[in-house]
Design a protein around this motif. Sequence first.
Motif, PDB file in Angstrom:
ATOM      1  N   GLY A 270      41.420  45.832  52.129  1.00  0.00           N
ATOM      2  CA  GLY A 270      41.396  45.318  50.755  1.00  0.00           C
ATOM      3  C   GLY A 270      42.791  45.113  50.191  1.00  0.00           C
ATOM      4  N   LYS A 271      43.678  46.083  50.396  1.00  0.00           N
ATOM      5  CA  LYS A 271      45.048  45.990  49.873  1.00  0.00           C
ATOM      6  C   LYS A 271      45.825  44.833  50.509  1.00  0.00           C
ATOM      7  CE  LYS A 271      47.408  49.815  49.244  1.00  0.00           C
ATOM      8  NZ  LYS A 271      47.985  51.178  49.373  1.00  0.00           N
ATOM      9  N   THR A 272      45.615  44.643  51.803  1.00  0.00           N
ATOM     10  CA  THR A 272      46.332  43.562  52.499  1.00  0.00           C
ATOM     11  C   THR A 272      45.848  42.204  52.024  1.00  0.00           C
ATOM     12  OG1 THR A 272      46.486  45.035  54.422  1.00  0.00           O
ATOM     13  CG2 THR A 272      47.067  42.732  54.761  1.00  0.00           C
ATOM     14  N   LYS A 279      41.476  37.253  46.776  1.00  0.00           N
ATOM     15  CA  LYS A 279      40.749  38.219  45.948  1.00  0.00           C
ATOM     16  C   LYS A 279      39.309  38.421  46.398  1.00  0.00           C
ATOM     17  CE  LYS A 279      43.525  37.699  41.773  1.00  0.00           C
ATOM     18  NZ  LYS A 279      43.515  37.428  40.320  1.00  0.00           N
ATOM     19  N   LYS A 280      38.699  37.365  46.914  1.00  0.00           N
ATOM     20  CA  LYS A 280      37.307  37.475  47.358  1.00  0.00           C
ATOM     21  C   LYS A 280      37.167  38.507  48.478  1.00  0.00           C
ATOM     22  CE  LYS A 280      33.491  34.756  49.255  1.00  0.00           C
ATOM     23  NZ  LYS A 280      33.043  33.416  49.740  1.00  0.00           N
ATOM     24  N   MET A 281      38.027  38.389  49.483  1.00  0.00           N
ATOM     25  CA  MET A 281      37.968  39.324  50.594  1.00  0.00           C
ATOM     26  C   MET A 281      38.468  40.713  50.180  1.00  0.00           C
ATOM     27  SD  MET A 281      36.567  37.794  53.071  1.00  0.00           S
ATOM     28  CE  MET A 281      36.868  38.920  54.421  1.00  0.00           C
ATOM     29  N   ALA A 282      39.395  40.743  49.253  1.00  0.00           N
ATOM     30  CA  ALA A 282      39.887  42.027  48.746  1.00  0.00           C
ATOM     31  C   ALA A 282      38.757  42.787  48.058  1.00  0.00           C
ATOM     32  CB  ALA A 282      41.039  41.808  47.782  1.00  0.00           C
ATOM     33  N   GLU A 305      41.646  55.339  44.648  1.00  0.00           N
ATOM     34  CA  GLU A 305      42.572  54.199  44.694  1.00  0.00           C
ATOM     35  C   GLU A 305      41.817  52.881  44.755  1.00  0.00           C
ATOM     36  OE1 GLU A 305      46.434  52.510  47.219  1.00  0.00           O
ATOM     37  OE2 GLU A 305      45.563  54.448  47.755  1.00  0.00           O
ATOM     38  N   ALA A 306      40.726  52.857  45.506  1.00  0.00           N
ATOM     39  CA  ALA A 306      39.920  51.630  45.627  1.00  0.00           C
ATOM     40  C   ALA A 306      39.351  51.233  44.270  1.00  0.00           C
ATOM     41  CB  ALA A 306      38.810  51.834  46.628  1.00  0.00           C
ATOM     42  N   LEU A 307      38.872  52.235  43.516  1.00  0.00           N
ATOM     43  CA  LEU A 307      38.319  51.962  42.187  1.00  0.00           C
ATOM     44  C   LEU A 307      39.393  51.425  41.241  1.00  0.00           C
ATOM     45  CD1 LEU A 307      35.888  52.092  40.294  1.00  0.00           C
ATOM     46  CD2 LEU A 307      36.480  54.483  39.796  1.00  0.00           C
ATOM     47  N   ASN A 311      39.384  47.687  39.522  1.00  0.00           N
ATOM     48  CA  ASN A 311      39.465  47.502  38.056  1.00  0.00           C
ATOM     49  C   ASN A 311      40.650  46.621  37.662  1.00  0.00           C
ATOM     50  OD1 ASN A 311      37.205  49.091  37.594  1.00  0.00           O
ATOM     51  ND2 ASN A 311      38.394  50.975  37.372  1.00  0.00           N
ATOM     52  N   SER A 312      41.654  46.549  38.549  1.00  0.00           N
ATOM     53  CA  SER A 312      42.842  45.750  38.227  1.00  0.00           C
ATOM     54  C   SER A 312      42.689  44.267  38.595  1.00  0.00           C
ATOM     55  CB  SER A 312      44.063  46.313  38.962  1.00  0.00           C
ATOM     56  OG  SER A 312      43.957  46.088  40.365  1.00  0.00           O
ATOM     57  N   ILE A 313      41.665  43.970  39.381  1.00  0.00           N
ATOM     58  CA  ILE A 313      41.492  42.561  39.808  1.00  0.00           C
ATOM     59  C   ILE A 313      40.840  41.730  38.708  1.00  0.00           C
ATOM     60  CG2 ILE A 313      40.344  41.060  41.504  1.00  0.00           C
ATOM     61  CD1 ILE A 313      40.579  43.339  43.517  1.00  0.00           C
TER      62      ILE A 313
END
Length: 313
Positions: A270-272, A279-282, A305-307, A311-313
């Motif tokens: 997700g980060k990469t 953003k879709k794949m993230a 961290e994932a959450l 929330n930042s996207i």
Amino acid sequence: MRRVPAAGPSGVMAALARPLRGAVASLRALPPLRAARGGAGRSGAGTEVLGKGFKRGVVLSAGSFLVYEAYGLISRFAEVHASSKVEEVVEQADYLYGSGETEKLYHLLVQHKTSEDAELLWRLARAARDLAQLSSTSAEEKKQLVYEALEHAKKALEKNESNFAAHKWYAICISDVGDYEGIKAKIANAFVIKEHFQRAIELNPKDATSIHLMGIWCYSFADMPWYQRKIAAVLFATPPTSTYREALRYFHMAEEADPNFYSKNLLYLGKTYLKLNNKKMALLWLSKAREYPAHTEEDKQVQKEALELLNSI
């Protein structure tokens, strides 16, 4: 068939001593060699002495042979016994690791820190490192455990250079030690770390963790801050470099080798993708990371961290 006593090497020795004593006693009971008929006087006495010497030689040779055989059997028994002991400890260790019993695992394995077996030693390195990662571990204890883990991993590698896990944990532990030795050492160690991760993958192409860690290596250097890049350029003619796309390739390879094996691999996918502005794949991979069952403290940190990223996207 009579069974060999299960009292360890000393029991085996006692069991072997009985037939050994019997064989020697039988040989001693042999009649002395006599002089040939008509051979009297000094000649006959010489033959008598020769006969006694011959008999002693037979006894000693047979005794030596039986002792040699007994020693060989004891050695083989000790090897089998040691091997089964290692297997037993490894089985217990893997159970505790799977159960998340970090402290119990470390205390089990540290009893075998003088072992000559790489399988025990790399597991001890992992256990020491995992104990260092616990939030309940003080900063001083953490540093001590990080360096201890490196020593165990180094010894495991010395004992078996063909053990992929020894390469993997040696690389991980060198990376951890770099946090205490400054940016110059950390960058210099990066070359060694990459070499050992690649060797681990070469030895076991199906080990998803080694592949994931190679991805982390690539991500770290793709994401290196500008000031660290400048330091690296000053210190090294060709500093280590990588790209997000290279990191992504390794993360996907890890997932293909063992789907859903590690919460952090999902997080880094997700980060990469975020770094690559996809953003879709993230969203897809960060959602998987957030929903991953939390078995360890690391899993909980990944969920958090994932959450935050979602929330930042």
